[in-house]
Design a protein around this motif. Sequence first.
Motif, PDB file in Angstrom:
ATOM      1  N   SER A 126       0.832  -1.206   0.000  1.00 35.46           N
ATOM      2  CA  SER A 126       0.000   0.000   0.000  1.00 35.46           C
ATOM      3  C   SER A 126       0.863   1.251   0.000  1.00 35.46           C
ATOM      4  O   SER A 126       0.515   2.264  -0.624  1.00 35.46           O
ATOM      5  CB  SER A 126      -0.959  -0.017   1.193  1.00 35.46           C
ATOM      6  OG  SER A 126      -0.259  -0.231   2.383  1.00 35.46           O
ATOM      7  N   LEU A 127       2.025   1.198   0.696  1.00 40.93           N
ATOM      8  CA  LEU A 127       2.939   2.350   0.647  1.00 40.93           C
ATOM      9  C   LEU A 127       3.474   2.562  -0.766  1.00 40.93           C
ATOM     10  O   LEU A 127       3.623   3.699  -1.233  1.00 40.93           O
ATOM     11  CB  LEU A 127       4.089   2.156   1.634  1.00 40.93           C
ATOM     12  CG  LEU A 127       3.741   2.388   3.100  1.00 40.93           C
ATOM     13  CD1 LEU A 127       4.962   2.180   3.975  1.00 40.93           C
ATOM     14  CD2 LEU A 127       3.188   3.786   3.304  1.00 40.93           C
TER      15      LEU A 127
ATOM     16  N   MET B 144       1.924   1.809  -3.501  1.00 40.07           N
ATOM     17  CA  MET B 144       0.848   2.387  -4.308  1.00 40.07           C
ATOM     18  C   MET B 144       0.677   3.870  -3.995  1.00 40.07           C
ATOM     19  O   MET B 144       0.349   4.666  -4.879  1.00 40.07           O
ATOM     20  CB  MET B 144      -0.451   1.623  -4.058  1.00 40.07           C
ATOM     21  CG  MET B 144      -0.357   0.196  -4.535  1.00 40.07           C
ATOM     22  SD  MET B 144      -1.867  -0.718  -4.316  1.00 40.07           S
ATOM     23  CE  MET B 144      -2.761  -0.179  -5.739  1.00 40.07           C
ATOM     24  N   LEU B 145       0.909   4.250  -2.723  1.00 32.31           N
ATOM     25  CA  LEU B 145       0.866   5.678  -2.369  1.00 32.31           C
ATOM     26  C   LEU B 145       1.989   6.423  -3.088  1.00 32.31           C
ATOM     27  O   LEU B 145       1.796   7.530  -3.609  1.00 32.31           O
ATOM     28  CB  LEU B 145       0.991   5.838  -0.855  1.00 32.31           C
ATOM     29  CG  LEU B 145       0.820   7.253  -0.314  1.00 32.31           C
ATOM     30  CD1 LEU B 145      -0.595   7.736  -0.560  1.00 32.31           C
ATOM     31  CD2 LEU B 145       1.141   7.315   1.163  1.00 32.31           C
TER      32      LEU B 145
ATOM     33  N   THR C 101       3.311   5.588  -5.895  1.00 35.98           N
ATOM     34  CA  THR C 101       2.874   5.708  -7.295  1.00 35.98           C
ATOM     35  C   THR C 101       1.966   6.911  -7.485  1.00 35.98           C
ATOM     36  O   THR C 101       2.117   7.687  -8.440  1.00 35.98           O
ATOM     37  CB  THR C 101       2.121   4.441  -7.709  1.00 35.98           C
ATOM     38  OG1 THR C 101       2.947   3.319  -7.494  1.00 35.98           O
ATOM     39  CG2 THR C 101       1.714   4.513  -9.157  1.00 35.98           C
ATOM     40  N   ALA C 102       1.016   7.071  -6.557  1.00 33.14           N
ATOM     41  CA  ALA C 102       0.079   8.194  -6.660  1.00 33.14           C
ATOM     42  C   ALA C 102       0.824   9.518  -6.620  1.00 33.14           C
ATOM     43  O   ALA C 102       0.565  10.425  -7.424  1.00 33.14           O
ATOM     44  CB  ALA C 102      -0.944   8.115  -5.528  1.00 33.14           C
TER      45      ALA C 102
ATOM     46  N   ASP D 120       2.537   0.655  -9.423  1.00 36.76           N
ATOM     47  CA  ASP D 120       1.243   0.040  -9.182  1.00 36.76           C
ATOM     48  C   ASP D 120       1.279  -1.460  -9.403  1.00 36.76           C
ATOM     49  O   ASP D 120       0.663  -2.220  -8.660  1.00 36.76           O
ATOM     50  CB  ASP D 120       0.201   0.681 -10.106  1.00 36.76           C
ATOM     51  CG  ASP D 120      -0.893   1.333  -9.304  1.00 36.76           C
ATOM     52  OD1 ASP D 120      -0.653   1.611  -8.117  1.00 36.76           O
ATOM     53  OD2 ASP D 120      -1.966   1.570  -9.855  1.00 36.76           O
TER      54      ASP D 120
END
Lengths: 96, 112
Positions: B16-17, B19-20, B22-23, B43
């Motif tokens: 999840s980190l 993916m953060l 990536t955002a 991602d």
Amino acid sequence: MPVALAAAVVVILLGVLVLLRRVIVGPRLLDRVVAVNVIGTKTIILLALVGYLAGRPGFFLDIALSYALINFVGTIAVLRYYEGRVRRGEPVEEEA
Amino acid sequence: MSVLEIVAAAAIGLGSLLMLATAFGVAVFPDFYTRLHAAGKGDTLGQALVLAGLLCLGGDLTLVVKLVLIVFFIFIFNPTATHALARAGWVSGIVPWVRGGQDPGAPREPGA
């Protein structure tokens, strides 16, 4: 374990918020498509995590699986339309 | 907490980190191709880590098959979508960003 799942959901939702800024400001149409594609991937993971949190992972994973397929087909459809317009020399960006 | 649950929590947290990250990459990188770079790699690995963590939580065989199938599909779809995006950007004449704003080459005609 539910705490870790909920924390992951919050972190990914924060990422979606950050990406929404890119969807809104652009500046090009393709930048928006990139951001929407990434949000779609994050939605799949969110569905899986929420499924485990709700105690019905099988049901939610089915939805996540079909969402993965729809997300990919949607992105490719937009890009084929975009490339077709570019090749025909039609305008692709809205005028500022 | 069993060892497997600790591994699952670590994988989910790391994923999840990622993916953060990536955002944030897509949000702050300077041009289209660099944003694509962040979107295509972060991602894909992030979702694989999160779903591998969920896999460690166990379940019956259908659950395992569905998780593996989602990872497999995203491993195919995400790079393909990234490739299609990069090609659309190149065809429409987006010029790659260069540090300091130097001229990265002669401007290209759209559709070339």
